[in-house]
Design a protein around this motif. Structure first.
Motif, PDB file in Angstrom:
ATOM      1  N   GLN A 223       0.986  -1.224  -0.001  1.00 27.49           N
ATOM      2  CA  GLN A 223       0.082   0.078  -0.088  1.00 27.49           C
ATOM      3  C   GLN A 223       0.877   1.181  -0.056  1.00 27.49           C
ATOM      4  O   GLN A 223       1.830   1.487   0.960  1.00 27.49           O
ATOM      5  N   LEU A 224       0.680   2.027  -1.068  1.00 28.43           N
ATOM      6  CA  LEU A 224       1.379   3.299  -1.158  1.00 28.43           C
ATOM      7  C   LEU A 224       0.404   4.379  -1.213  1.00 28.43           C
ATOM      8  O   LEU A 224      -0.456   4.163  -1.596  1.00 28.43           O
ATOM      9  N   ALA A 225       0.619   5.695  -0.670  1.00 26.72           N
ATOM     10  CA  ALA A 225      -0.073   6.868  -0.716  1.00 26.72           C
ATOM     11  C   ALA A 225       0.631   8.061  -1.058  1.00 26.72           C
ATOM     12  O   ALA A 225       1.817   8.264  -0.720  1.00 26.72           O
ATOM     13  N   SER A 226       0.122   9.043  -1.580  1.00 27.62           N
ATOM     14  CA  SER A 226       0.841  10.252  -1.799  1.00 27.62           C
ATOM     15  C   SER A 226      -0.373  11.300  -1.572  1.00 27.62           C
ATOM     16  O   SER A 226      -1.353  11.142  -1.878  1.00 27.62           O
ATOM     17  N   ALA A 227       0.038  12.565  -1.194  1.00 30.55           N
ATOM     18  CA  ALA A 227      -1.019  13.686  -0.896  1.00 30.55           C
ATOM     19  C   ALA A 227      -0.421  14.838  -1.180  1.00 30.55           C
ATOM     20  O   ALA A 227       0.844  15.090  -1.431  1.00 30.55           O
ATOM     21  N   ARG A 228      -1.204  15.990  -1.483  1.00 27.76           N
ATOM     22  CA  ARG A 228      -0.769  17.374  -1.714  1.00 27.76           C
ATOM     23  C   ARG A 228      -1.705  18.250  -1.059  1.00 27.76           C
ATOM     24  O   ARG A 228      -2.907  18.123  -0.993  1.00 27.76           O
ATOM     25  N   ILE A 229      -1.361  19.442  -0.584  1.00 28.36           N
ATOM     26  CA  ILE A 229      -2.172  20.531   0.232  1.00 28.36           C
ATOM     27  C   ILE A 229      -2.627  21.326  -0.731  1.00 28.36           C
ATOM     28  O   ILE A 229      -2.241  21.676  -1.612  1.00 28.36           O
ATOM     29  N   THR A 230      -4.124  21.316  -0.607  1.00 27.65           N
ATOM     30  CA  THR A 230      -4.762  22.372  -1.664  1.00 27.65           C
ATOM     31  C   THR A 230      -5.167  23.792  -0.682  1.00 27.65           C
ATOM     32  O   THR A 230      -5.406  24.776  -1.476  1.00 27.65           O
ATOM     33  N   GLN A 231      -5.258  23.545   0.621  1.00 26.62           N
ATOM     34  CA  GLN A 231      -5.230  24.696   1.377  1.00 26.62           C
ATOM     35  C   GLN A 231      -4.885  24.513   2.783  1.00 26.62           C
ATOM     36  O   GLN A 231      -4.809  23.473   3.390  1.00 26.62           O
ATOM     37  N   TYR A 232      -4.157  25.485   3.457  1.00 26.53           N
ATOM     38  CA  TYR A 232      -3.393  25.445   4.641  1.00 26.53           C
ATOM     39  C   TYR A 232      -3.837  26.564   5.403  1.00 26.53           C
ATOM     40  O   TYR A 232      -3.772  27.853   5.203  1.00 26.53           O
ATOM     41  N   THR A 233      -4.209  26.206   6.505  1.00 29.03           N
ATOM     42  CA  THR A 233      -4.300  27.330   7.762  1.00 29.03           C
ATOM     43  C   THR A 233      -3.380  26.990   8.908  1.00 29.03           C
ATOM     44  O   THR A 233      -3.233  25.936   9.467  1.00 29.03           O
ATOM     45  N   ALA A 234      -2.350  28.097   9.201  1.00 27.02           N
ATOM     46  CA  ALA A 234      -1.426  27.905  10.199  1.00 27.02           C
ATOM     47  C   ALA A 234      -1.929  27.923  11.554  1.00 27.02           C
ATOM     48  O   ALA A 234      -3.130  28.497  11.722  1.00 27.02           O
ATOM     49  N   ALA A 235      -1.418  27.208  12.653  1.00 27.19           N
ATOM     50  CA  ALA A 235      -2.050  27.418  14.166  1.00 27.19           C
ATOM     51  C   ALA A 235      -1.983  28.774  14.511  1.00 27.19           C
ATOM     52  O   ALA A 235      -1.220  29.884  14.045  1.00 27.19           O
ATOM     53  N   HIS A 236      -3.101  29.198  15.081  1.00 22.26           N
ATOM     54  CA  HIS A 236      -3.332  30.779  15.479  1.00 22.26           C
ATOM     55  C   HIS A 236      -4.102  30.717  16.768  1.00 22.26           C
ATOM     56  O   HIS A 236      -4.703  29.770  17.236  1.00 22.26           O
ATOM     57  N   THR A 237      -3.873  31.901  17.509  1.00 22.21           N
ATOM     58  CA  THR A 237      -4.719  32.287  18.694  1.00 22.21           C
ATOM     59  C   THR A 237      -6.142  32.568  18.356  1.00 22.21           C
ATOM     60  O   THR A 237      -6.379  33.553  17.510  1.00 22.21           O
ATOM     61  N   LEU A 238      -7.017  31.795  18.992  1.00 22.97           N
ATOM     62  CA  LEU A 238      -8.305  32.171  18.779  1.00 22.97           C
ATOM     63  C   LEU A 238      -8.815  33.617  19.555  1.00 22.97           C
ATOM     64  O   LEU A 238      -8.289  34.037  20.561  1.00 22.97           O
ATOM     65  N   PRO A 239      -9.759  34.309  18.748  1.00 25.32           N
ATOM     66  CA  PRO A 239     -10.102  35.527  19.504  1.00 25.32           C
ATOM     67  C   PRO A 239     -10.663  35.235  20.611  1.00 25.32           C
ATOM     68  O   PRO A 239     -11.356  34.586  20.951  1.00 25.32           O
ATOM     69  N   PHE A 240     -10.432  36.410  21.625  1.00 27.32           N
ATOM     70  CA  PHE A 240     -10.873  36.198  23.026  1.00 27.32           C
ATOM     71  C   PHE A 240     -12.570  36.179  23.037  1.00 27.32           C
ATOM     72  O   PHE A 240     -12.905  35.220  23.847  1.00 27.32           O
ATOM     73  N   ALA A 241     -13.241  36.653  21.976  1.00 30.29           N
ATOM     74  CA  ALA A 241     -14.828  36.781  22.080  1.00 30.29           C
ATOM     75  C   ALA A 241     -15.258  35.184  21.828  1.00 30.29           C
ATOM     76  O   ALA A 241     -15.999  34.714  22.294  1.00 30.29           O
ATOM     77  N   GLU A 242     -14.313  34.276  21.221  1.00 28.83           N
ATOM     78  CA  GLU A 242     -14.844  33.093  20.808  1.00 28.83           C
ATOM     79  C   GLU A 242     -14.445  32.137  21.847  1.00 28.83           C
ATOM     80  O   GLU A 242     -15.134  30.953  21.937  1.00 28.83           O
ATOM     81  N   VAL A 243     -13.501  32.676  22.704  1.00 21.88           N
ATOM     82  CA  VAL A 243     -12.908  31.368  23.713  1.00 21.88           C
ATOM     83  C   VAL A 243     -13.553  32.112  25.191  1.00 21.88           C
ATOM     84  O   VAL A 243     -12.819  31.473  26.269  1.00 21.88           O
ATOM     85  N   ARG A 244     -14.303  32.934  25.247  1.00 19.72           N
ATOM     86  CA  ARG A 244     -14.349  33.659  26.509  1.00 19.72           C
ATOM     87  C   ARG A 244     -14.827  32.784  27.641  1.00 19.72           C
ATOM     88  O   ARG A 244     -14.259  32.664  28.825  1.00 19.72           O
ATOM     89  N   GLN A 245     -15.586  31.777  27.399  1.00 21.74           N
ATOM     90  CA  GLN A 245     -16.305  30.841  28.479  1.00 21.74           C
ATOM     91  C   GLN A 245     -15.200  29.931  28.720  1.00 21.74           C
ATOM     92  O   GLN A 245     -14.988  29.649  29.735  1.00 21.74           O
ATOM     93  N   ALA A 246     -14.387  29.409  27.892  1.00 22.45           N
ATOM     94  CA  ALA A 246     -13.272  28.545  28.222  1.00 22.45           C
ATOM     95  C   ALA A 246     -12.452  29.186  28.932  1.00 22.45           C
ATOM     96  O   ALA A 246     -11.833  28.730  29.955  1.00 22.45           O
ATOM     97  N   VAL A 247     -11.851  30.570  28.724  1.00 25.61           N
ATOM     98  CA  VAL A 247     -11.235  31.291  29.567  1.00 25.61           C
ATOM     99  C   VAL A 247     -11.840  31.419  30.886  1.00 25.61           C
ATOM    100  O   VAL A 247     -10.917  31.091  31.927  1.00 25.61           O
ATOM    101  N   ARG A 248     -12.970  31.792  31.077  1.00 21.14           N
ATOM    102  CA  ARG A 248     -13.343  31.791  32.334  1.00 21.14           C
ATOM    103  C   ARG A 248     -13.523  30.482  33.197  1.00 21.14           C
ATOM    104  O   ARG A 248     -13.229  30.161  34.648  1.00 21.14           O
ATOM    105  N   ASN A 249     -13.632  29.330  32.364  1.00 27.45           N
ATOM    106  CA  ASN A 249     -13.696  28.172  33.045  1.00 27.45           C
ATOM    107  C   ASN A 249     -12.414  27.692  33.760  1.00 27.45           C
ATOM    108  O   ASN A 249     -12.077  27.153  34.661  1.00 27.45           O
ATOM    109  N   ARG A 250     -11.272  28.020  32.672  1.00 26.55           N
ATOM    110  CA  ARG A 250     -10.039  27.777  33.210  1.00 26.55           C
ATOM    111  C   ARG A 250      -9.490  28.573  34.402  1.00 26.55           C
ATOM    112  O   ARG A 250      -8.787  27.936  35.413  1.00 26.55           O
ATOM    113  N   LEU A 251      -9.665  29.850  34.441  1.00 28.32           N
ATOM    114  CA  LEU A 251      -9.374  30.681  35.379  1.00 28.32           C
ATOM    115  C   LEU A 251     -10.022  30.367  36.577  1.00 28.32           C
ATOM    116  O   LEU A 251      -9.543  30.279  37.745  1.00 28.32           O
TER     117      LEU A 251
END
Length: 548
Positions: free
Chosen positions: A380-408
Motif C-alpha cells: 500500500q502506497l499513498a501520496s498527498a498534496r495540500i490544497t489549502q492550509y491554515t497555520a496554527a493561530h490564537t483564537l479571538p477572545f470573544a470565541e473562547v471567553r467561556q473557556a477562559v473563564r472556566n480555566r481561570l
C-alpha cells in the motif's frame, strides 16, 4: 549488534530456516502442497523495501543479537526468601483517614471580572490555539486498485480452468484404518526389528481374514487415539498425515490393505475403507472464482511495476496528482480539516502517522508539492498534496471567553482548596484531637482503594517510626487532601498458589533488571551513547526503576 560481532555469534542456516518457518506471515504464503510460493514471498519482502537476501540477512543479524542477552535472560533467578522480603515490604498495608478539599467545592467563591479574564487570556494564549489544518488531495495505490484495472479474457480463463479444475473442485479424501506397532525412530535397531516382526505377523493375519481388521486393531494397535475404534482414522485429505503414511493410503483402492509402512512413529498396516472424490465442477460453476483468483494473481504480479510508476510519477510531476491518477486509473480522494494527529475514528491513509508527517512537512506546506510515495501498509502506497492550509493561530477572545473563564475559575478554586487544606493541616497538627477526618481505610499498592496516585505515594512513604502522622497532598487542579497515617499493617496472607506466582513474577523483574545492567555494561564497553533524550515511560513491573 557490536557485541554479537565481537563474540563471533552467528546464525546457522538451520536456525534461520526454523525462524522463517515459524513466521505466521511467511507460513501463509505456502501452497497447498506445503512448498513456499517464492513469487508471493518476494512481493512480501519487497513491500518492506527489501530483497529476500536482505530480509534473510536482517533476520540472521536479529537472531545473533538476541544471543547476546540470552545468557542473562535464560539463566535469571531469584531466591524465594529475597522475593518474599521485597514483596512483603512493597505490598505492606497502612491504615489511613482522609479529609478532602475538592477544587470544585470552591468554584462558587470565584467570580472573575472581565479585566481579569482578559489578563488571563493574554498571559496564557498558548492554551487557546486553533491547530494548524490542511485540506488535501490524496491517492492510494494498493492491490485492489491495481486489480480494478485488470480484465481477463475468455481464453485465459478457460486455460486457468483446465489447469486448476481439480484443485478448485475440492480435494480427494481417504478414510482409513490402521494398526500401529510403536517403535521410536531413535530406538535401538533390535527393538525396531522386533516391532517390524510383530507388524509382519499381524499383516499376515489380516491378509488371511480382511474382515477381522477392526478386531485385530482393537486388540493389538498401539495408537491410543484409534485402537478403541478399530483403528478408524475417519476421512483425511493430503497433507494431514506423515508423508509415508499418506503416500501409502492414497495409493490404495477401497478395501485394499497396505504392506508394512514405516514412519517415525513405528510400523503401520493401513486399510482404506472409503474414498471421497469430489464432483468435477463445470467452467460456469467456477467462472466467478476463477476470474477473481486470476485477477488477484495478476494484480500481485503487476503491483511492483505500478508501485514504481506511482513513486516516480508523484515525484517527477510534483505539482499535481492527476497525471499519476490518470495513468494508473486511480481515484483522487479529498479530506478537509486534517491535522498532524489522526482524527478520532480515522482509518486507512488518513490514520497513518508517516503520511501525515509528510503532508505537514515544510516542503509540502510552502511549495504545495506532492508528498513522496509513503508506504502505509503491506503493498500500500499513498501520496498527498495540500490544497489549502491554515497555520496554527490564537483564537479571538470573544470565541473562547467561556473557556477562559472556566480555566481561570478552576485555577483559582484549586488555589482556595489548597489554602484551606494547608490551614487545616497546620491546625490539626497543633491539635490532633480537633481533626475531622473520614473513616479509617486500609490501603496498599495492590489495593489502592481508588485513591489518587499522589495520595497513595505520600501515605506509603510516611516514616513508620513516626506514626500516626498528618500529611498534606497537593492534587493541583483537583484540590488538596490531608492524610492521617494511623498504623502500619503486614501484607495480607497469601495462598500457596499466589505466593508461587509472586515468586515467578519477582524472578522475571529481577532478570529484567540484570539484563538492563548488562546492557548498560555493553554500552560502556563499546563506548555507545544514545544522545536523543529517552521518552517518559513506566517500568515493566512494580519494582522497575523509572527511565533515567
Amino acid at each position: 549488534a557490536q557485541a554479537a560481532e565481537s563474540a563471533h555469534l552467528v546464525t546457522t542456516d538451520a536456525r534461520l530456516a526454523r525462524e522463517l518457518q515459524g513466521n505466521p506471515t511467511i507460513a501463509s504464503l505456502r501452497r497447498p502442497d506445503g512448498t513456499l510460493d517464492m513469487e508471493r514471498y518476494r512481493q512480501f519482502v519487497g513491500s518492506q523495501g527489501m530483497t529476500p537476501e536482505t530480509f534473510e540477512d536482517g533476520t540472521r543479524r536479529m537472531l545473533a543479537t538476541r544471543q547476546v542477552e540470552a545468557g542473562v535472560i535464560r539463566t535469571g533467578f531469584a531466591a524465594n526468601e529475597s522475593a518474599d522480603l521485597a514483596l512483603n515490604a512493597y505490598y505492606e498495608r497502612r491504615e489511613v483517614q482522609l479529609a478532602r478539599f475538592n477544587a470544585a467545592d470552591f468554584a462558587s467563591q470565584v467570580n472573575p471580572s472581565d479585566a481579569e479574564l482578559q489578563a488571563y487570556y493574554q498571559a496564557n494564549q498558548a492554551l487557546f490555539q486553533a491547530p494548524e489544518q490542511a485540506s488535501i488531495e490524496y491517492l492510494v495505490l494498493d492491490i485492489n486498485a491495481v486489480r480494478k484495472s485488470i480484465s481477463v479474457n475468455e481464453q485465459d480463463l478457460r486455460t486457468y480452468y483446465d489447469q486448476n479444475v481439480v484443485r478448485l473442485s475440492g480435494v480427494d479424501e481417504r478414510r482409513a484404518s490402521h494398526i500401529l506397532i510403536s517403535a521410536a525412530k531413535t530406538a535401538p535397531a533390535a527393538e525396531r526389528e522386533k516391532a517390524r516382526a510383530r507388524a509382519q505377523e499381524l499383516l499376515r493375519t489380516v491378509r488371511r481374514a480382511p474382515d477381522s481388521f477392526a478386531e485385530v486393531a482393537r486388540k493389538n494397535s498401539q495408537d491410543p487415539g484409534s485402537a478403541a475404534k478399530g483403528g478408524d482414522l475417519d476421512f483425511f485429505p493430503r497433507g494431514s498425515m506423515v508423508k509415508p503414511f499418506e503416500d501409502a493410503a492414497f495409493a490404495l483402492k477401497k478395501g485394499e490393505i497396505s504392506d508394512i509402512v514405516e514412519s517415525d512413529f513405528g510400523f503401520h498396516i493401513i486399510k482404506v475403507t472409503d474414498i471421497k472424490t469430489p464432483k468435477r465442477k463445470s467452467f460456469e460453476e467456477l467462472r466467478a472464482s476463477l476470474e477473481d483468483e486470476l485477477k488477484n494473481q495478476q494484480a500481485r504480479a503487476r503491483f511492483a511495476e505500478a508501485a514504481e510508476t506511482f513513486t516516480n510519477g508523484v515525484y517527477e510531476q510534483s505539482d499535481s496528482l492527476k497525471p499519476v491518477a490518470d495513468k494508473l486509473k486511480l481515484e483522487i480522494q479529498t479530506a478537509t480539516q486534517l491535522t498532524r494527529q489522526p482524527a478520532p475514528g480515522a482509518t486507512g491513509a488518513l490514520a497513518n502517522a508517516k503520511l501525515l508527517a509528510a503532508i505537514f512537512s515544510a516542503d509540502a506546506i510552502e511549495k504545495r508539492r506532492n508528498t513522496e510515495a509513503v508506504e502505509i501498509g503491506p503493498s500500500q502506497l499513498a501520496s498527498a498534496r495540500i490544497t489549502q492550509y491554515t497555520a496554527a493561530h490564537t483564537l479571538p477572545f470573544a470565541e473562547v471567553r467561556q473557556a477562559v473563564r472556566n480555566r481561570l475559575v478552576s485555577a483559582r478554586a484549586a488555589e482556595l482548596a489548597k489554602a484551606e487544606g494547608e490551614k487545616k493541616l497546620a491546625a490539626w497538627t497543633a491539635n490532633p484531637s480537633a481533626a475531622t477526618l473520614a473513616g479509617a481505610q486500609v490501603i496498599s499498592r495492590d489495593q489502592p482503594e481508588n485513591l489518587p496516585r499522589a495520595v497513595l505515594d505520600v501515605a506509603l512513604r510516611a516514616d513508620p517510626t513516626k506514626l500516626p502522622a498528618l500529611l498534606g497532598v497537593d492534587l493541583g487542579a483537583q484540590g488538596y487532601v490531608v492524610v492521617r497515617v494511623n498504623k502500619l499493617m503486614d501484607r495480607a496472607a497469601q495462598s500457596a498458589e499466589v505466593q508461587k506466582q509472586g515468586h515467578a513474577q519477582y524472578a522475571q523483574w529481577w532478570t529484567a533488571a540484570e539484563n538492563q545492567a548488562y546492557y548498560r555494561l555493553l554500552k560502556e564497553r563499546f563506548k555507545a551513547q544514545i544522545k536523543v533524550p529517552p521518552p517518559a515511560e513506566s517500568g515493566s513491573g512494580p519494582l522497575a526503576n523509572p527511565a533515567p
